[in-house]
Motif scaffolding. Structure first.
Motif, PDB file in Angstrom:
ATOM      1  N   GLN A 164       0.847  -1.072   0.070  1.00 17.03           N
ATOM      2  CA  GLN A 164      -0.109  -0.009   0.084  1.00 17.03           C
ATOM      3  C   GLN A 164       0.989   1.300  -0.036  1.00 17.03           C
ATOM      4  O   GLN A 164       0.611   2.105  -0.675  1.00 17.03           O
ATOM      5  CB  GLN A 164      -0.961   0.014   1.114  1.00 17.03           C
ATOM      6  CG  GLN A 164      -1.944  -1.087   1.066  1.00 17.03           C
ATOM      7  CD  GLN A 164      -2.544  -1.177   2.529  1.00 17.03           C
ATOM      8  OE1 GLN A 164      -2.516  -0.247   3.561  1.00 17.03           O
ATOM      9  NE2 GLN A 164      -3.712  -2.087   2.469  1.00 17.03           N
ATOM     10  N   TRP A 165       1.847   1.159   0.593  1.00 17.35           N
ATOM     11  CA  TRP A 165       2.844   2.329   0.813  1.00 17.35           C
ATOM     12  C   TRP A 165       3.437   2.601  -0.491  1.00 17.35           C
ATOM     13  O   TRP A 165       3.733   3.697  -0.975  1.00 17.35           O
ATOM     14  CB  TRP A 165       3.766   2.189   1.923  1.00 17.35           C
ATOM     15  CG  TRP A 165       4.763   3.342   2.175  1.00 17.35           C
ATOM     16  CD1 TRP A 165       4.535   4.397   3.019  1.00 17.35           C
ATOM     17  CD2 TRP A 165       6.085   3.589   1.694  1.00 17.35           C
ATOM     18  NE1 TRP A 165       5.802   5.478   3.072  1.00 17.35           N
ATOM     19  CE2 TRP A 165       6.595   4.588   2.303  1.00 17.35           C
ATOM     20  CE3 TRP A 165       7.006   2.541   1.129  1.00 17.35           C
ATOM     21  CZ2 TRP A 165       7.993   5.100   2.246  1.00 17.35           C
ATOM     22  CZ3 TRP A 165       8.237   2.894   0.660  1.00 17.35           C
ATOM     23  CH2 TRP A 165       8.604   4.287   1.263  1.00 17.35           C
ATOM     24  N   ARG A 211       0.753   4.118  -3.099  1.00 16.54           N
ATOM     25  CA  ARG A 211       0.829   5.448  -2.917  1.00 16.54           C
ATOM     26  C   ARG A 211       1.739   6.363  -3.202  1.00 16.54           C
ATOM     27  O   ARG A 211       1.387   7.240  -3.655  1.00 16.54           O
ATOM     28  CB  ARG A 211       0.232   5.656  -1.147  1.00 16.54           C
ATOM     29  CG  ARG A 211       0.072   6.899  -0.787  1.00 16.54           C
ATOM     30  CD  ARG A 211      -0.568   6.951   0.606  1.00 16.54           C
ATOM     31  NE  ARG A 211       0.297   6.422   1.549  1.00 16.54           N
ATOM     32  CZ  ARG A 211       0.518   5.656   2.310  1.00 16.54           C
ATOM     33  NH1 ARG A 211      -0.458   4.725   2.094  1.00 16.54           N
ATOM     34  NH2 ARG A 211       1.221   5.258   3.143  1.00 16.54           N
TER      35      ARG A 211
END
Length: 201
Positions: A192-193, A196
């Motif tokens: 997810q990081w 993003r």
């Protein structure tokens, strides 16, 4: 535009091995092809622990939670296929020779050298501060040992100061641009990081 992912870790922390495997999984899951720049670092506690009992070092770091953290470590290693079932270390080695060996490696060699050094220390109990043992290890994986280089040492020490600033001594840590993520995070969180930051890039 090509981006570089900085991975900061401490060789005296076995969670660095777990964190690197998780980062590799997350990069695959996020489908981003960013090179990983390995940044070895000595935390203040690691510097003072050299030469002492490794179990004492772990006790100072984790306190009453030492056994719990070791169980977590071994469970996650088994899940990731990391050959880590025990910590065969008596005396805490000086990681600087291993750090220099990794810093001298080419980007293509770095993942292999990183993995070999971790396996030597935690799986085999090799003293990674022993220059003879280190040279034999590098020869086994087909990496030429580099002669002592004052410029490389200066760069490594400068990079350590930089890591101390942006990681705030929370290792392992990742940095991508101005974004920092600390700890050996699970692959889902890492993915997810990465996604993003890929969108922001």
């Amino acid at each position: 535009m090509s981006r570089s992912l900085c991975f900061a870790f401490d060789f005296l922390d076995p969670w660095g091995w777990i964190a690197e495997r998780r980062v590799r999984l997350a990069l695959d899951q996020a489908r981003v092809d960013w090179p990983v720049r390995y940044q070895p670092f000595r935390a203040p506690l690691s510097k003072t622990a050299v030469g002492g009992s490794y179990q004492d070092y772990l006790q100072r770091r984790f306190g009453s939670q030492t056994r719990y953290h070791q169980k977590q470590l071994f469970d996650e290693a088994a899940h990731l296929g990391v050959p880590l079932r025990a910590l065969h270390i008596e005396r805490t080695p000086d990681p600087l020779p291993a750090m220099l060996a990794l810093a001298a490696a080419t980007p293509a060699q770095a993942p292999v050298v990183f993995d070999a050094l971790y396996a030597a220390l935690y799986r085999d109990g090799t003293d990674i501060a022993d220059t003879t043992a280190l040279a034999e290890l590098l020869a086994r994986i087909g990496v030429s040992e580099q002669p002592p280089d004052a410029a490389l040492l200066d760069r490594l020490l400068t990079d350590e100061q930089d890591v101390a600033r942006w990681s705030r001594h929370l290792l392992p840590s990742l940095r991508l641009g101005d974004a920092v993520l600390s700890g050996a995070q699970p692959p889902a969180i890492l993915t997810q990081w990465l996604l993003r930051n890929a969108q922001q890039g």
